[in-house]
Design an enzyme around this catalytic site. Structure first.
Site, PDB file in Angstrom:
ATOM      1  N   GLU A 221      -8.053  -2.340  -7.268  1.00  0.00           N
ATOM      2  CA  GLU A 221      -7.870  -3.795  -7.167  1.00  0.00           C
ATOM      3  C   GLU A 221      -8.223  -4.307  -5.772  1.00  0.00           C
ATOM      4  O   GLU A 221      -8.262  -3.531  -4.806  1.00  0.00           O
ATOM      5  CB  GLU A 221      -6.424  -4.187  -7.516  1.00  0.00           C
ATOM      6  CG  GLU A 221      -5.376  -3.651  -6.553  1.00  0.00           C
ATOM      7  CD  GLU A 221      -4.047  -4.422  -6.621  1.00  0.00           C
ATOM      8  OE1 GLU A 221      -4.041  -5.630  -6.323  1.00  0.00           O
ATOM      9  OE2 GLU A 221      -3.012  -3.809  -6.944  1.00  0.00           O
TER      10      GLU A 221
ATOM     11  N   LYS B 203       8.035  -2.145  -6.283  1.00  0.00           N
ATOM     12  CA  LYS B 203       8.870  -2.412  -5.101  1.00  0.00           C
ATOM     13  C   LYS B 203      10.202  -2.986  -5.537  1.00  0.00           C
ATOM     14  O   LYS B 203      10.263  -3.768  -6.476  1.00  0.00           O
ATOM     15  CB  LYS B 203       8.170  -3.451  -4.223  1.00  0.00           C
ATOM     16  CG  LYS B 203       7.199  -2.888  -3.237  1.00  0.00           C
ATOM     17  CD  LYS B 203       7.010  -3.874  -2.082  1.00  0.00           C
ATOM     18  CE  LYS B 203       5.949  -3.372  -1.128  1.00  0.00           C
ATOM     19  NZ  LYS B 203       4.594  -3.747  -1.522  1.00  0.00           N
TER      20      LYS B 203
HETATM   21  N1  PSU Z   1       3.289  -5.159  -5.470  1.00  0.00           N
HETATM   22  C1  PSU Z   1       3.083  -4.473  -4.342  1.00  0.00           C
HETATM   23  N2  PSU Z   1       1.944  -4.703  -3.622  1.00  0.00           N
HETATM   24  C2  PSU Z   1       1.007  -5.609  -4.031  1.00  0.00           C
HETATM   25  C3  PSU Z   1       1.241  -6.315  -5.246  1.00  0.00           C
HETATM   26  C4  PSU Z   1       2.393  -6.056  -5.923  1.00  0.00           C
HETATM   27  O1  PSU Z   1       3.894  -3.646  -3.977  1.00  0.00           O
HETATM   28  O2  PSU Z   1      -0.016  -5.807  -3.356  1.00  0.00           O
HETATM   29  C5  PSU Z   1       0.195  -7.281  -5.748  1.00  0.00           C
HETATM   30  C6  PSU Z   1      -0.614  -6.657  -6.896  1.00  0.00           C
HETATM   31  O3  PSU Z   1      -1.933  -7.132  -6.857  1.00  0.00           O
HETATM   32  C7  PSU Z   1       0.108  -7.167  -8.132  1.00  0.00           C
HETATM   33  C8  PSU Z   1       0.469  -8.568  -7.685  1.00  0.00           C
HETATM   34  O4  PSU Z   1      -0.687  -7.161  -9.290  1.00  0.00           O
HETATM   35  O5  PSU Z   1       0.845  -8.420  -6.316  1.00  0.00           O
HETATM   36  C9  PSU Z   1       1.581  -9.175  -8.490  1.00  0.00           C
HETATM   37  O6  PSU Z   1       1.706 -10.519  -8.186  1.00  0.00           O
HETATM   38  P1  PSU Z   1       2.653 -11.470  -9.099  1.00  0.00           P
HETATM   39  O7  PSU Z   1       4.038 -10.965  -8.849  1.00  0.00           O
HETATM   40  O8  PSU Z   1       2.419 -12.862  -8.575  1.00  0.00           O
HETATM   41  O9  PSU Z   1       2.203 -11.278 -10.507  1.00  0.00           O
END
Ligand code: PSU
Ligand code: MN
Length: 303
Positions: free
Chosen positions: A25, A159
């Site tokens: 990604e 996380k």
């Molecule tokens: N969790 C992490 N590091 C990240 C992300 C999530 O520990 O970089 C990033 C990933 O790209 C994940 C996105 O798909 O954040 C999720 O965002 P949201 O919660 O807005 O869906």
């Protein structure tokens, strides 16, 4: 759909010859880490995948195209350009038709990987149900994507900025297998523990590949979470990180942060509050995930 995809030569050759390919990604580069560590990580991760017998395909949106594989200049652009947008399922049509640069989240990378015919994807951590998500309804589109798109995500868990228990419940409801790779506890990104178990424990790339092949041969659509804990020597203390996360969450609330800004905001605060330490752990776990993903992709390709 193919008119929207472009491939680097390396990835095109690999896909045409049924060689193992691992998707990566770009949100982790643009929104997850500072420069220049982000671009350095991106290049090293690609090399680790090659060294372990697979071809890396870093995915991003640029010039109205979904790029499957990025060259060095493009990686640099994602790492430095401040106007790169964070892209999930909903954002594809707008970002492509406006010609903006879009970094793919887990959800978006899964969608693009499936379009390209890639089944294995390595990243850091997935999004999930946020704490108090039962009130705010902030549930990452990563989870709805895992429910429907046939790509396996190799990650270090989720996380604990998230509600890990509810995240796992959501995955269970939607039939997404959560596999512990050489572990029986679901890891929480910086730490090897979370207090929650995995559904199944598998001990080799071949065992994971067999399970994935069986899932998709059965027509059971959707992804899988392959949870690969951060190596012990890079792991952070669970209780210490929890204290930092509570501070970060409080700041997000005070600042009325909502929508797709929530995750980058909290990640940035955690990074500030732990100084450089969390970044080193983050880089180490992504590299480890890349290595395991390449081995699983190789095992799957040889089936
Ligand atoms: N969790 C992490 N590091 C990240 C992300 C999530 O520990 O970089 C990033 C990933 O790209 C994940 C996105 O798909 O954040 C999720 O965002 P949201 O919660 O807005 O869906
Ligand atoms: Mn969200």
């Amino acid at each position: 759909m193919k008119q929207y995809l472009t491939f680097t030569e390396e990835v095109q050759h690999a896909l045409a010859n049924n060689l193992p390919v691992v998707a990566l990604e770009t949100t982790i580069i643009s929104h997850g880490m500072p420069y220049p560590q982000n671009v350095q990580m991106a290049k090293e991760v690609e090399q680790i995948i090659r060294d372990n017998g697979a071809v890396p395909a870093t995915i991003g949106l640029m010039d109205g195209k979904i790029k499957i594989g990025l060259n060095e200049a493009e990686l640099e652009e994602f790492a430095t350009n401040k106007s790169v947008e964070k892209v999930s399922r909903r954002d594809f049509p707008y970002i492509l038709t406006s010609g903006k640069i879009g970094a793919t989240t887990v959800a978006a990378t899964m969608i693009a990987a499936q379009m390209a015919g890639i089944k294995i994807f390595a990243t850091g951590g997935i999004g999930g149900v946020h704490r108090e998500g039962e009130v705010t309804m902030d549930v990452s589109a990563d989870l709805t994507e895992l429910a429907q798109t046939n790509v396996a995500v190799i990650c270090a868990g989720a996380k604990s900025i998230l509600d890990i228990g509810r995240t796992l419940e959501y995955l269970e409801t939607h039939g997404v297998p959560v596999i512990g790779y050489k572990c029986s506890e679901f890891p929480s990104f910086y730490s090897r523990e979370s207090g929650f178990g995995v559904d199944f424990n598998l001990e080799s790339p071949e065992a994971v590949a067999s399970m994935l092949a069986a899932k998709w041969e059965l027509g059971l659509n959707g992804g899988a979470v392959i949870a690969n804990p951060v190596p012990q020597e890079h792991a952070l203390n669970f209780a210490e990180i929890e204290a930092v996360i509570l501070k970060a969450l409080a700041e997000a609330k005070e600042n009325n942060i909502t929508g797709k800004k929530v995750t980058p905001f909290i990640l940035d605060k955690v990074k500030q509050l732990t100084a450089g330490k969390s970044l080193q752990t983050n880089i180490a776990l992504v590299k480890h995930n890349a290595e395991v993903a390449a081995k699983i992709a190789a095992a799957l390709a040889s089936k």
